[in-house]
Write a protein that holds these residues in place. Structure first.
Motif, short mmCIF file in Angstrom:
data_model
loop_
_atom_site.label_atom_id
_atom_site.label_comp_id
_atom_site.label_asym_id
_atom_site.label_seq_id
_atom_site.Cartn_x
_atom_site.Cartn_y
_atom_site.Cartn_z
N ILE A 261 0.70 -1.12 -0.07
CA ILE A 261 0.00 0.10 0.07
C ILE A 261 0.87 1.14 0.23
N ILE A 262 0.99 1.95 -1.23
CA ILE A 262 1.78 3.07 -1.39
C ILE A 262 0.71 4.32 -0.43
N SER A 263 1.33 4.73 0.37
CA SER A 263 0.47 5.86 1.11
C SER A 263 1.15 7.18 0.83
N ILE A 264 0.21 8.23 0.38
CA ILE A 264 0.66 9.57 0.23
C ILE A 264 -0.05 10.54 1.19
N GLY A 265 0.92 11.13 1.96
CA GLY A 265 0.49 12.11 3.19
C GLY A 265 -0.20 13.04 2.24
N VAL A 266 -1.49 13.40 2.93
CA VAL A 266 -2.04 14.80 2.47
C VAL A 266 -2.55 15.81 3.67
N ASN A 267 -1.76 15.87 4.41
CA ASN A 267 -1.79 16.83 5.51
C ASN A 267 -1.67 17.88 4.90
N PRO B 164 0.48 19.98 -5.36
CA PRO B 164 -0.78 19.64 -4.16
C PRO B 164 -1.05 18.23 -3.90
N PRO B 165 -1.51 17.78 -2.73
CA PRO B 165 -1.58 16.50 -2.29
C PRO B 165 -2.49 15.82 -3.31
N GLU B 166 -3.39 16.30 -3.79
CA GLU B 166 -4.37 15.63 -4.85
C GLU B 166 -3.65 15.45 -6.11
N GLN B 167 -2.90 16.25 -6.49
CA GLN B 167 -2.30 16.20 -7.92
C GLN B 167 -1.31 14.75 -7.67
N ARG B 168 -0.72 14.93 -6.55
CA ARG B 168 0.51 13.72 -6.28
C ARG B 168 -0.05 12.67 -6.27
N MET C 54 -3.10 4.93 -1.59
CA MET C 54 -4.09 5.52 -0.75
C MET C 54 -3.35 6.86 -0.05
N ALA C 55 -4.43 7.89 0.11
CA ALA C 55 -4.05 8.94 1.06
C ALA C 55 -4.16 8.65 2.50
N TYR C 56 -3.51 9.56 3.29
CA TYR C 56 -3.47 9.51 4.86
C TYR C 56 -3.04 10.70 5.38
N ASP C 57 -3.63 11.13 6.52
CA ASP C 57 -3.18 12.40 7.21
C ASP C 57 -2.79 12.34 8.54
N SER C 58 -2.43 10.85 9.04
CA SER C 58 -2.39 10.75 10.30
C SER C 58 -0.57 10.08 10.39
N LEU C 59 -0.35 9.79 11.61
CA LEU C 59 0.96 9.12 11.82
C LEU C 59 1.19 7.86 10.96
#
Length: 160
Positions: free
Chosen positions: A35-41, A49-53, A70-75
């Motif tokens: 699961i490749i996770s992209i931080g969107v904080n 911008p996070p959405e573009q990434r 997937m996007a995430y904004d947590s630890l």
């Protein structure tokens, strides 16, 4: 019922460069799903911008079996638990990266029990980051050797 072994790959090694793909492929030899996770904080400053990434990386991996973006904004460790990942994958470019990431891996293991795979990138990509790619572009250099075609479009569009 067979349990799938999952690994979370936070975007520590720049997911815009070709070297990232080899790390994902190597991680898939160790687990069933990455699961490749992209931080969107929204408070974290990034070049795109996070959405573009997120959209660009999704396009890059949309046909790749065993890979989800997937996007995430947590630890990272909290998100790893949320998606039931048993491992975290970290990309290493230099010995300094290794020392830093090893310390983080030790803390994560003690706090959460989640292990970390530390994977060195292949030598030809060891020092290629999005910052270097942007600089090469500013001098009109060909970046195709370092950046997948889907991502090159983002950089080209950004120049305009």
């Amino acid at each position: 019922m067979e349990v799938k072994r999952k690994a979370l790959f936070p975007g520590t090694f720049d997911p815009f460069t070709v070297g990232h793909r080899s790390l994902v492929e190597r991680a898939l030899r160790l687990v069933d799903e990455v699961i490749i996770s992209i931080g969107v904080n929204p408070n974290k400053k990034t070049y795109f911008p996070p959405e573009q990434r997120l959209e660009a990386i999704r396009r890059l991996y949309e046909k790749e079996p065993g890979v989800r973006v997937m996007a995430y904004d947590s630890l990272t460790v909290d998100f790893a638990r949320e998606v039931n990942a048993g491992f975290i994958v970290r990309g290493i470019r230099t010995i300094n990266d290794f020392e830093y990431e090893k310390n983080i891996a030790d803390v994560n293991r003690k706090l959460t029990g989640i292990d970390t795979f530390l994977l060195f990138t292949e030598p030809e990509y060891a020092f290629v980051s999005s910052g270097i790619v942007r600089e090469l572009l500013s001098y009109g250099k060909d970046i195709s050797v370092f950046v997948p075609p889907e991502i090159q479009l983002l950089y080209e569009h950004d120049k305009d």
